[in-house]
Design a protein around this motif. Structure first.
Motif, PDB file in Angstrom:
ATOM      1  N   VAL A  67      11.885  -4.998   8.607  1.00  0.00           N
ATOM      2  CA  VAL A  67      12.404  -4.566   7.056  1.00  0.00           C
ATOM      3  C   VAL A  67      11.466  -3.297   7.052  1.00  0.00           C
ATOM      4  CG1 VAL A  67      12.790  -5.279   4.827  1.00  0.00           C
ATOM      5  CG2 VAL A  67      12.799  -7.147   6.637  1.00  0.00           C
ATOM      6  N   ALA A  68      10.416  -3.368   6.749  1.00  0.00           N
ATOM      7  CA  ALA A  68       9.409  -2.273   6.449  1.00  0.00           C
ATOM      8  C   ALA A  68       7.950  -2.605   6.879  1.00  0.00           C
ATOM      9  CB  ALA A  68       9.717  -2.060   4.902  1.00  0.00           C
ATOM     10  N   ALA A  69       7.124  -1.493   6.733  1.00  0.00           N
ATOM     11  CA  ALA A  69       5.837  -1.812   7.057  1.00  0.00           C
ATOM     12  C   ALA A  69       4.972  -1.327   5.689  1.00  0.00           C
ATOM     13  CB  ALA A  69       5.278  -0.649   8.307  1.00  0.00           C
ATOM     14  N   PHE A  70       3.780  -1.981   5.775  1.00  0.00           N
ATOM     15  CA  PHE A  70       2.900  -2.004   4.570  1.00  0.00           C
ATOM     16  C   PHE A  70       1.397  -2.240   5.039  1.00  0.00           C
ATOM     17  CE2 PHE A  70       6.887  -3.637   3.041  1.00  0.00           C
ATOM     18  CZ  PHE A  70       7.440  -2.907   2.069  1.00  0.00           C
ATOM     19  N   THR A  71       0.435  -2.056   4.059  1.00  0.00           N
ATOM     20  CA  THR A  71      -0.810  -2.454   4.465  1.00  0.00           C
ATOM     21  C   THR A  71      -0.814  -3.788   4.591  1.00  0.00           C
ATOM     22  OG1 THR A  71      -1.180  -2.481   2.032  1.00  0.00           O
ATOM     23  CG2 THR A  71      -2.077  -0.436   3.378  1.00  0.00           C
ATOM     24  N   ARG A  72      -1.647  -4.529   5.132  1.00  0.00           N
ATOM     25  CA  ARG A  72      -1.575  -5.855   5.592  1.00  0.00           C
ATOM     26  C   ARG A  72      -1.366  -6.642   4.265  1.00  0.00           C
ATOM     27  NH1 ARG A  72      -5.502 -10.017   6.636  1.00  0.00           N
ATOM     28  NH2 ARG A  72      -7.387  -8.445   6.481  1.00  0.00           N
ATOM     29  N   ASP A  73      -2.209  -6.712   3.469  1.00  0.00           N
ATOM     30  CA  ASP A  73      -1.898  -7.648   1.976  1.00  0.00           C
ATOM     31  C   ASP A  73      -0.736  -7.480   1.456  1.00  0.00           C
ATOM     32  OD1 ASP A  73      -4.689  -8.124   2.504  1.00  0.00           O
ATOM     33  OD2 ASP A  73      -5.319  -7.223   0.539  1.00  0.00           O
ATOM     34  N   ILE A  74       0.002  -6.413   1.488  1.00  0.00           N
ATOM     35  CA  ILE A  74       1.265  -6.164   0.677  1.00  0.00           C
ATOM     36  C   ILE A  74       2.294  -6.795   1.709  1.00  0.00           C
ATOM     37  CG2 ILE A  74       2.933  -4.280   0.071  1.00  0.00           C
ATOM     38  CD1 ILE A  74       0.586  -4.125  -1.699  1.00  0.00           C
ATOM     39  N   ALA A  75       2.214  -6.333   2.971  1.00  0.00           N
ATOM     40  CA  ALA A  75       3.220  -7.038   3.973  1.00  0.00           C
ATOM     41  C   ALA A  75       2.971  -8.464   3.885  1.00  0.00           C
ATOM     42  CB  ALA A  75       2.703  -6.518   5.213  1.00  0.00           C
ATOM     43  N   GLU A  76       1.808  -9.107   3.823  1.00  0.00           N
ATOM     44  CA  GLU A  76       1.758 -10.644   3.690  1.00  0.00           C
ATOM     45  C   GLU A  76       2.435 -11.207   2.630  1.00  0.00           C
ATOM     46  OE1 GLU A  76      -2.477 -11.446   4.781  1.00  0.00           O
ATOM     47  OE2 GLU A  76      -1.741 -11.096   7.021  1.00  0.00           O
ATOM     48  N   SER A  77       2.053 -10.494   1.206  1.00  0.00           N
ATOM     49  CA  SER A  77       2.703 -11.148   0.111  1.00  0.00           C
ATOM     50  C   SER A  77       4.105 -10.893  -0.172  1.00  0.00           C
ATOM     51  CB  SER A  77       1.875 -10.557  -1.201  1.00  0.00           C
ATOM     52  OG  SER A  77       2.092  -9.131  -1.357  1.00  0.00           O
TER      53      SER A  77
END
Ligand code: NFA
Length: 101
Positions: A67-77
């Motif tokens: 879907v998309a890529a984010f920093t770990r915390d944002i991706a997990e939430s």
């Protein structure tokens, strides 16, 4: 005091470490309605209906879609938010995360 100016032989170059990004992956299932998946993608990832529909269809046809890529915390939430939206409506919809190479 000495008048000799002492300077380091080498000047340390500041190293900026970019945080590793984590992909959010949409997993296909046989039960969650297409329109529901599209609506969750629009809401959680701030996508247009067109973008959301394409990602939903890619997961539907291939089994999964990034879907998309984010920093770990944002991706997990975001993955948790999407998965919970399905669960709250009785759907087995699932998002996972995976670190980028
Ligand atoms: N495969 C689901 C259906 O046909 C739609 C779907 C797409 C579900 C992507 C989950 C992820 N209703």
């Amino acid at each position: 005091m000495s008048d000799i100016d002492v300077k380091p032989d080498t000047i340390a170059k500041p190293k900026i470490e970019q945080p590793r990004l984590h992909k959010v992956i949409l997993i296909n299932d046989d039960y969650t309605p297409r329109e529901f998946v599209t609506a969750v993608l629009m809401m959680v990832f701030h996508m247009s209906e067109d973008q959301a529909y394409r990602i939903m269809m890619t997961a539907h046809q291939r089994g999964a879609c990034v879907v998309a890529a984010f920093t770990r915390d944002i991706a997990e939430s975001k993955a948790t938010e999407g998965t919970n939206a399905g669960r709250q409506n009785g759907h087995p919809l699932e998002f996972t995360t995976e670190p980028e190479e």
